[in-house]
Design a protein around this motif. Structure first.
Motif, PDB file in Angstrom:
ATOM      1  N   LYS A   1     -15.033  -9.721  32.007  1.00 14.97           N
ATOM      2  CA  LYS A   1     -15.152  -8.255  32.015  1.00 14.97           C
ATOM      3  C   LYS A   1     -14.977  -7.685  30.617  1.00 14.97           C
ATOM      4  O   LYS A   1     -15.687  -6.756  30.222  1.00 14.97           O
ATOM      5  N   VAL A   2     -14.044  -8.259  29.859  1.00 18.70           N
ATOM      6  CA  VAL A   2     -13.810  -7.818  28.477  1.00 18.70           C
ATOM      7  C   VAL A   2     -15.076  -8.028  27.643  1.00 18.70           C
ATOM      8  O   VAL A   2     -15.498  -7.139  26.897  1.00 18.70           O
ATOM      9  N   ILE A   3     -15.687  -9.183  27.781  1.00 18.69           N
ATOM     10  CA  ILE A   3     -16.894  -9.487  27.004  1.00 18.69           C
ATOM     11  C   ILE A   3     -18.066  -8.609  27.440  1.00 18.69           C
ATOM     12  O   ILE A   3     -18.831  -8.117  26.603  1.00 18.69           O
ATOM     13  N   LEU A   4     -18.220  -8.373  28.743  1.00 20.20           N
ATOM     14  CA  LEU A   4     -19.285  -7.484  29.196  1.00 20.20           C
ATOM     15  C   LEU A   4     -19.088  -6.090  28.604  1.00 20.20           C
ATOM     16  O   LEU A   4     -20.060  -5.454  28.169  1.00 20.20           O
TER      17      LEU A   4
ATOM     18  N   ARG B   1     -17.714  -5.452  25.783  1.00 20.96           N
ATOM     19  CA  ARG B   1     -18.105  -5.564  24.375  1.00 20.96           C
ATOM     20  C   ARG B   1     -19.627  -5.482  24.247  1.00 20.96           C
ATOM     21  O   ARG B   1     -20.158  -4.824  23.367  1.00 20.96           O
ATOM     22  N   PHE B   2     -20.342  -6.159  25.144  1.00 17.05           N
ATOM     23  CA  PHE B   2     -21.803  -6.079  25.156  1.00 17.05           C
ATOM     24  C   PHE B   2     -22.256  -4.625  25.307  1.00 17.05           C
ATOM     25  O   PHE B   2     -23.168  -4.166  24.614  1.00 17.05           O
ATOM     26  N   LYS B   3     -21.612  -3.904  26.217  1.00 15.54           N
ATOM     27  CA  LYS B   3     -21.968  -2.496  26.445  1.00 15.54           C
ATOM     28  C   LYS B   3     -21.698  -1.662  25.195  1.00 15.54           C
ATOM     29  O   LYS B   3     -22.520  -0.813  24.821  1.00 15.54           O
ATOM     30  N   SER B   4     -20.574  -1.872  24.546  1.00 16.25           N
ATOM     31  CA  SER B   4     -20.247  -1.132  23.315  1.00 16.25           C
ATOM     32  C   SER B   4     -21.281  -1.411  22.233  1.00 16.25           C
ATOM     33  O   SER B   4     -21.706  -0.505  21.511  1.00 16.25           O
ATOM     34  N   TYR B   5     -21.681  -2.667  22.129  1.00 19.91           N
ATOM     35  CA  TYR B   5     -22.692  -3.060  21.153  1.00 19.91           C
ATOM     36  C   TYR B   5     -24.006  -2.319  21.432  1.00 19.91           C
ATOM     37  O   TYR B   5     -24.644  -1.783  20.528  1.00 19.91           O
TER      38      TYR B   5
END
Length: 175
Positions: free
Chosen positions: A74-77, A79-83
């Motif tokens: 969830k944390v990485i997803l 991060r993907f969204k923020s990117y």
């Protein structure tokens, strides 16, 4: 086309470069590898991001210690969204896969997405152990939920790799 790059350096830098390059690992190969890794890191970077470098064994041991690999997904997803927000684009399976490919390439791991008829076959070879496998399987599942174009039709998650078949959702026609 080959281009000649000349770089002046001080004696200390030249000495350090001589210690990390040798007959079987020439300066040209070192420069190419460093340029590729820096380029990939820049592709994934957000403002105020700081990347660190750790050995693959350390990364594997960190994943062994993660109490909940699914939470980390969830944390990485996020991060993907923020990117994607930073780059003013919509988060979907394509943008997430692009970021995952860069991460895998930066860390000398293999990630392939191949079209197989109406399905996609995702193969991830990472050698980071079963917790990374669980994390990655959950990340793929979350990406499919986020995008809602694909679902995980089947998955074979091994200690050091993931094999997933992603299938496109069929919309029911209103007949």
């Amino acid at each position: 086309m080959v281009k000649v790059e000349s770089i002046k350096s001080d004696e200390d830098t030249s000495e350090k470069l001589s210690k990390i390059t040798h007959k079987n690992y020439p300066k040209k190969a070192w420069l190419k590898e460093q340029a590729e890794k820096s380029y990939l890191k820049k592709q994934l970077s957000l403002p105020n991001d700081q990347f660190i470098t750790i050995s693959k064994q350390e990364l594997a041991s960190l994943y062994e210690e993660i109490g909940d690999p699914k939470f980390h997904a969830k944390v990485i997803l996020n991060r993907f969204k923020s990117y994607d927000v930073f780059h003013e684009r919509q988060t979907d399976h394509k943008t997430c896969f692009e970021q995952m490919q860069i991460f895998f390439k930066m860390n000398d791991m293999d990630l392939h997405l191949t079209k197989d008829g109406e399905n996609w076959l995702l193969i991830a070879e990472h050698n980071l152990g079963p917790n990374f496998t669980m994390f990655f399987a959950e990340l793929i599942r979350l990406i499919c939920l986020e995008d809602s174009h694909y679902f995980v039709k089947s998955s074979n998650d091994l200690p050091n790799s993931n094999y997933c078949v992603l299938s496109k959702y069929r919309r029911k026609s209103g007949n």
